[in-house]
Design a protein around this motif. Structure first.
Motif, short mmCIF file in Angstrom:
data_model
loop_
_atom_site.label_atom_id
_atom_site.label_comp_id
_atom_site.label_asym_id
_atom_site.label_seq_id
_atom_site.Cartn_x
_atom_site.Cartn_y
_atom_site.Cartn_z
N TRP A 73 0.99 -1.38 -0.03
CA TRP A 73 -0.07 -0.04 -0.07
C TRP A 73 0.83 1.19 -0.03
O TRP A 73 2.00 1.26 0.55
CB TRP A 73 -0.85 0.16 1.40
N ASP A 344 -3.38 4.45 14.27
CA ASP A 344 -2.96 3.26 13.37
C ASP A 344 -4.02 3.28 12.06
O ASP A 344 -5.25 2.77 12.46
CB ASP A 344 -2.86 1.84 13.99
N VAL A 346 -4.14 1.53 9.78
CA VAL A 346 -4.76 -0.20 9.45
C VAL A 346 -6.13 -0.40 10.24
O VAL A 346 -7.15 -1.05 9.90
CB VAL A 346 -3.74 -1.06 9.46
N ARG A 350 -9.75 -1.22 8.95
CA ARG A 350 -10.27 -2.53 9.25
C ARG A 350 -11.76 -2.10 10.00
O ARG A 350 -12.85 -3.00 9.46
CB ARG A 350 -9.52 -3.19 10.11
N PHE A 396 2.76 -5.54 3.55
CA PHE A 396 2.20 -6.80 4.51
C PHE A 396 2.35 -8.11 3.93
O PHE A 396 2.35 -8.29 2.80
CB PHE A 396 0.59 -6.38 4.39
N LEU A 404 -5.96 -9.34 5.19
CA LEU A 404 -5.70 -8.23 5.64
C LEU A 404 -6.41 -7.79 6.95
O LEU A 404 -5.99 -7.14 8.08
CB LEU A 404 -5.67 -7.14 4.49
N GLN A 409 -1.80 -6.98 11.52
CA GLN A 409 -0.72 -6.69 10.67
C GLN A 409 0.46 -6.03 11.34
O GLN A 409 0.89 -4.98 10.93
CB GLN A 409 -1.21 -5.92 9.55
N ARG A 412 3.95 -5.66 9.77
CA ARG A 412 4.13 -4.75 8.56
C ARG A 412 5.45 -4.20 8.57
O ARG A 412 6.18 -4.04 9.47
CB ARG A 412 3.22 -3.78 8.22
#
Length: 437
Positions: A73, A344, A346, A350, A396, A404, A409, A412
């Motif tokens: 990403w 974060d 991510v 999510r 990742f 994912l 993760q 990473r």
């Protein structure tokens, strides 16, 4: 690619081979279709820049880091945060987890503790955290009520200079909308924002002075060439409709800058016809919307002993269908407005997928933490994978969307200029000295 990631090649020119990329984040897609909006490609990196995208497995002449179909990403954009409030929870608890409880607790802590040294330590801790997670652009709202903003804005500017090239920082003056009707205050705030290269902002309420406050805000923004970023209708009350007033005012005055509105929770509580009319005005006005799913899930519809009946988020699907730019962001971190979080992106992505049901399909979902907020914040050079652009990437092991989104993760690798950074997160113990009282 082995578990834990083997070392990246030491060469200045190398390839991330057999990588899986979210097509939504790639400026010039060139790769094999892997389904669900994913493509597979080799990413050639030279002198810290992305030189080329080639068919997966086709680049054999360069030192390689085999991604084994792991995802790559761009770095993330977190367009709505509160770095000045972050990490005060150990000394400023929310007594009941409610919005009023958070307001009262933050106000008390701000009055008693927010010295320049205190704000500086917490901001720097937060930025180190975001950097380690892979974020490269943050917009933070800054409490701009006297006597605080003459303290916090210089610290913001200091942090922006310190972190330039790692985490780009933008600041927004956060103040109640009716304060713009106080000439002396408005002048001081606007001068402060201009001096520190910020954005005008505020919190809108359904008060008699709303329209007048908005017109003064738009006037000041137009006069000084400033963008606007507002907290809007962060409540379950369906009669909270300041979003409509913002859009109508922007259209009425012919405002040409960028308007961002955050939260807009009450829109999801209104009758569909009313919500549709409001969103039509928002689209016409060219306003961008950012939802804060984790914070609003935490605060909205909270009553002791009663299960919440709704999610607290706004109508992102309906907005996106109208062409309204939509994004999600962290909002508060370890403070009375949200007791958790780690800046974060991510985690934000999510949870947004789950809370807002951005999946099935997921092909366009990555926009909400990458390209869309980058464009809205006028930094289209960030948040996308571009041939000729910097190799600021997040690697990742996860290959598919299910992989994912099923784990944090935490293994990473973050590349900045093609080089892996130290992803060690700062220890919360570093802030203990702020809470000794």
């Amino acid at each position: 690619m082995t578990k834990g990631f083997a070392a990246l090649p030491a060469a200045s020119r190398y390839v991330l081979s057999n990588a899986t990329l979210p097509q939504a984040t790639v400026a010039d897609p060139n790769g094999e279709d892997a389904g669900e909006g994913l493509i597979r490609a080799d990413i050639v990196i030279a002198d810290g820049m992305i030189e080329a995208l080639r068919p997966a497995g086709s680049v054999a002449e360069l030192p390689a880091f085999d991604m084994d179909r792991g995802q790559v990403w761009p770095t993330f954009v977190d367009m709505h945060t509160h770095l000045d409030k972050g990490h005060i929870l150990p000394r400023a608890h929310n007594p009941d987890g409610t919005f009023p409880g958070a307001l009262a607790s933050v106000e008390l802590d701000r009055d008693e503790n927010w010295s320049a040294a205190d704000v500086r330590a917490r901001m720097d801790f937060a930025l180190r955290t975001a950097y380690a997670h892979g974020t490269s652009l943050i917009r933070t709202h800054i409490d701009s009520v006297p006597p605080q903003f003459p303290i916090s804005w210089p610290v913001f500017a200091e942090m922006r200079d310190k972190w330039a090239g790692k985490v780009e920082l933008q600041g927004v003056g956060l103040t109640p909308i009716d304060r713009y009707l106080d000439d002396a205050f408005a002048k001081h705030l606007v001068e402060t924002v201009i001096e520190h290269g910020g954005v005008l902002g505020g919190v809108t309420y359904m008060i008699p002075e709303l329209r007048a406050g908005l017109k003064r805000l738009f006037f000041e923004a137009s006069e000084h060439g400033l963008d606007i970023d507002l907290h809007v209708d962060e409540t379950a009350d369906p009669d909270a409709r300041s979003l409509r007033a913002i859009a109508e005012t922007a259209i009425e005055v012919g405002y040409e800058g960028q308007v961002v509105v955050g939260h807009c929770c009450s829109l999801a509580r209104q009758e569909e016809d009313e919500a549709d009319r409001t969103m039509d005005f928002v689209a016409k006005a060219g306003i961008a919307v950012v939802s804060l799913p984790m914070c609003n899930m935490y605060l909205q519809d909270r009553h002791r002993g009663r299960t919440p009946r709704w999610r607290g988020v706004t109508l992102l699907h309906e907005m996106r269908a109208r062409g309204i730019p939509v994004a999600v962001a962290s909002d508060n971190t370890r403070d009375p407005f949200y007791a958790y979080g780690d800046l974060d992106a991510v985690e934000v992505f999510r949870e947004a997928v789950r809370i807002l049901q951005l999946d099935h399909p997921l092909d366009s979902a990555p926009h909400v933490v990458t390209t869309t907020p980058a464009d809205v914040l006028r930094r289209p050079d960030i948040g996308r994978i571009t041939i000729g652009g910097k190799a600021d990437l997040v690697l990742f092991r996860a290959r598919s969307w299910a992989e994912l989104l099923s784990r944090p993760q935490s293994d990473r690798i973050v590349l900045r200029g093609g080089v892996a950074i130290d992803g060690t997160l700062p220890d919360y113990r570093e802030l203990d000295f702020l809470f000794e009282r």
